[in-house]
Design a protein around this motif. Structure first.
Motif, short mmCIF file in Angstrom:
data_model
loop_
_atom_site.label_atom_id
_atom_site.label_comp_id
_atom_site.label_asym_id
_atom_site.label_seq_id
_atom_site.Cartn_x
_atom_site.Cartn_y
_atom_site.Cartn_z
N CYS A 27 0.81 -1.21 0.00
CA CYS A 27 0.00 0.00 0.00
C CYS A 27 0.85 1.27 0.00
CB CYS A 27 -0.91 -0.01 1.22
SG CYS A 27 -2.23 1.18 1.08
N CYS A 32 -1.30 3.06 6.73
CA CYS A 32 -1.83 1.71 6.58
C CYS A 32 -0.84 0.66 7.07
CB CYS A 32 -2.13 1.50 5.10
SG CYS A 32 -2.55 -0.18 4.67
N HIS A 51 -5.28 -2.42 6.19
CA HIS A 51 -5.40 -2.32 4.74
C HIS A 51 -6.73 -2.87 4.22
CE1 HIS A 51 -3.88 -2.06 0.67
NE2 HIS A 51 -4.13 -3.33 0.47
N CYS A 55 -8.43 0.44 2.88
CA CYS A 55 -7.88 0.81 1.56
C CYS A 55 -8.50 0.08 0.37
CB CYS A 55 -6.38 0.56 1.52
SG CYS A 55 -5.49 1.37 2.83
#
Ligand SMILES: [Zn+2]
Ligand SMILES: [Zn+2]
Length: 137
Positions: A27, A32, A51, A55
């Motif tokens: 990432c 994160c 994550h 994300c």
């Protein structure tokens, strides 16, 4: 004008690569837990977000958006080329395409190698002819 379109294309494809890496678990978000450079920041930095929860969804949305931008007509010239083997159209961003790499020892700099890449479909990959003097990488 032409130059701008090319720059824009490369900017977008870089963004796409970044998103792809993120989806694969590397990432680019500093907050994160999968942050790609977290090892470099080990001491002073603690990731806080997971994550998978924070994300992935936005990365997927971004990917759709970037791919939509990249499908604009003006990028056609940069995005598509002919397959070196079957001569049919090839999408550089598609997952059916690949680059076959060749190297050869550089003439001027001893110990260095020259590199060239040839675009083909993955299914055509094994039929790429090796140019004389070059080795498949
Ligand atoms: Zn993340
Ligand atoms: Zn092909």
């Amino acid at each position: 004008m032409k130059r701008e379109i090319r720059d824009e294309y490369y900017l977008l494809t870089e963004k796409l690569e970044e998103i792809q890496l993120g989806l694969e678990g590397k990432c680019n978000d500093i907050d994160c837990d999968k942050y790609i450079y977290k090892d470099l920041l080990k001491k002073k930095y603690k990731p806080v977000l997971k994550h998978n929860f924070s994300c992935i969804d936005s990365l997927k949305r971004e990917k759709v958006a970037v791919l939509r931008l990249l499908s604009q007509k003006r990028f056609k010239k940069y995005r598509y080329t002919k397959c070196n083997v079957c001569k049919n159209m090839l999408d550089r961003l598609g997952n059916k395409s690949t680059i076959v790499s060749f190297t050869k020892p550089a003439k001027r700099n001893k110990g260095y190698h020259e590199w060239k890449g040839i675009w083909t479909h993955k299914k055509c990959q094994s039929k790429v002819k090796i140019t004389k003097g070059w080795d498949k990488f």
